[in-house]
Design a protein around this motif. Structure first.
Motif, PDB file in Angstrom:
ATOM      1  N   SER A  98      14.711  -7.791   4.043  1.00  0.00           N
ATOM      2  CA  SER A  98      15.485  -6.565   4.191  1.00  0.00           C
ATOM      3  C   SER A  98      16.807  -6.870   4.867  1.00  0.00           C
ATOM      4  O   SER A  98      17.023  -7.963   5.407  1.00  0.00           O
ATOM      5  N   LYS A 106       9.257  -1.201   5.932  1.00  0.00           N
ATOM      6  CA  LYS A 106       8.541  -1.924   4.900  1.00  0.00           C
ATOM      7  C   LYS A 106       7.181  -1.279   4.690  1.00  0.00           C
ATOM      8  O   LYS A 106       6.512  -0.879   5.631  1.00  0.00           O
ATOM      9  N   LEU A 117      15.971  -3.124   1.063  1.00  0.00           N
ATOM     10  CA  LEU A 117      14.805  -3.996   1.035  1.00  0.00           C
ATOM     11  C   LEU A 117      14.617  -4.558  -0.372  1.00  0.00           C
ATOM     12  O   LEU A 117      14.995  -3.934  -1.361  1.00  0.00           O
ATOM     13  N   PHE A 132       6.535  -6.695   0.351  1.00  0.00           N
ATOM     14  CA  PHE A 132       7.836  -6.784   1.005  1.00  0.00           C
ATOM     15  C   PHE A 132       8.313  -8.225   1.071  1.00  0.00           C
ATOM     16  O   PHE A 132       7.541  -9.140   1.378  1.00  0.00           O
TER      17      PHE A 132
END
Lengths: 115, 116
Positions: free
Chosen positions: B49, A103, B34, B46
């Motif tokens: 995921s 991420k 993701l 984010f």
């Protein structure tokens, strides 16, 4: 999570000029990346900014057009050189703090318009 | 050649209902996926995921489903809230045995609008 400050947030530039975008992170990070999002397109990785060495560019991107500096573990700059209207995009700085690339944390982006 | 495709540029749903955002990929090497959310004038953040060894991952109102045989994943938001209105990007990564190569491939994004 990392706090990323990116400047300028937007700019309007003339054809043939250059613009330098700054990215400041509030903590030391190993991996910093520069992305571009052209209108209606996906985010595309331009290059990986490596501290102490030259940036690693992706296919289609060259150092002469997009020179990158990474003087320390918290700061990087991307220059868009000899701009043309096709360079009008959002440019995003990002960092990877997880160590696994799973991420990314992004800056708020620079909206660039080239006339 | 676009390796990650989000074929719906936009989606509109009513508050409280389910939002389903879809993503297809073509590269069979992708093994980590993701979702990122992006508000106007902000960078993507984010969201959730999933690894290819799973077919489902859940985090609160957000669930991602992965169908490897179809090379398809979807993001479900239940219940949808007006604050979920944003652009959602699907992204894919190749981990393999050496970990991430740090090169995410993104789709073009889907603009979700949740109407009160």
């Amino acid at each position: 999570s990392a706090v990323i400050s990116q400047k300028p947030s937007r700019d309007i530039c003339q054809r043939g000029t250059s613009l330098t975008i700054q990215c400041q992170v509030d903590s030391q990070v190993t991996m910093m990346f520069w992305y571009r999002q052209q209108p209606g397109q996906s985010l595309t990785l331009i290059a990986t900014a490596n501290q102490g060495s030259e940036a690693t560019y992706e296919s289609g991107f060259v150092i002469d057009k997009f020179p990158i500096s990474r003087p320390n573990l918290t700061f990087s700059t991307l220059t868009v050189s000899n701009m043309s209207p096709e360079d009008s995009s959002i440019y995003l700085c990002s960092v990877d703090q997880s160590g696994g690339g799973e991420k990314l944390f992004f800056g708020s982006g620079t909206q660039l318009s080239v006339l | 050649d676009q390796q990650v495709k989000q074929n719906s540029p936009s989606l509109s749903v009513q508050e409280g209902r389910i939002s389903i955002l879809n993503c297809d990929y073509t590269n069979s090497m992708f093994d980590y996926f993701l979702w990122y959310k992006k508000y106007p004038a902000e960078g993507p953040t984010f969201l959730i995921s999933i690894s290819s060894i799973k077919d489902k991952n859940e985090d609160g109102r957000f669930t991602v489903f992965l169908n490897k045989s179809a090379k398809h994943l979807s993001l479900h938001i239940v219940p949808s809230q007006p604050g979920d209105s944003a652009v959602y990007f699907c992204a894919a990564d190749v981990w393999g045995s050496g970990g991430s190569n740090y090169k995410l491939t993104f789709g073009k994004g889907t603009l979700l609008t949740v109407n009160p």
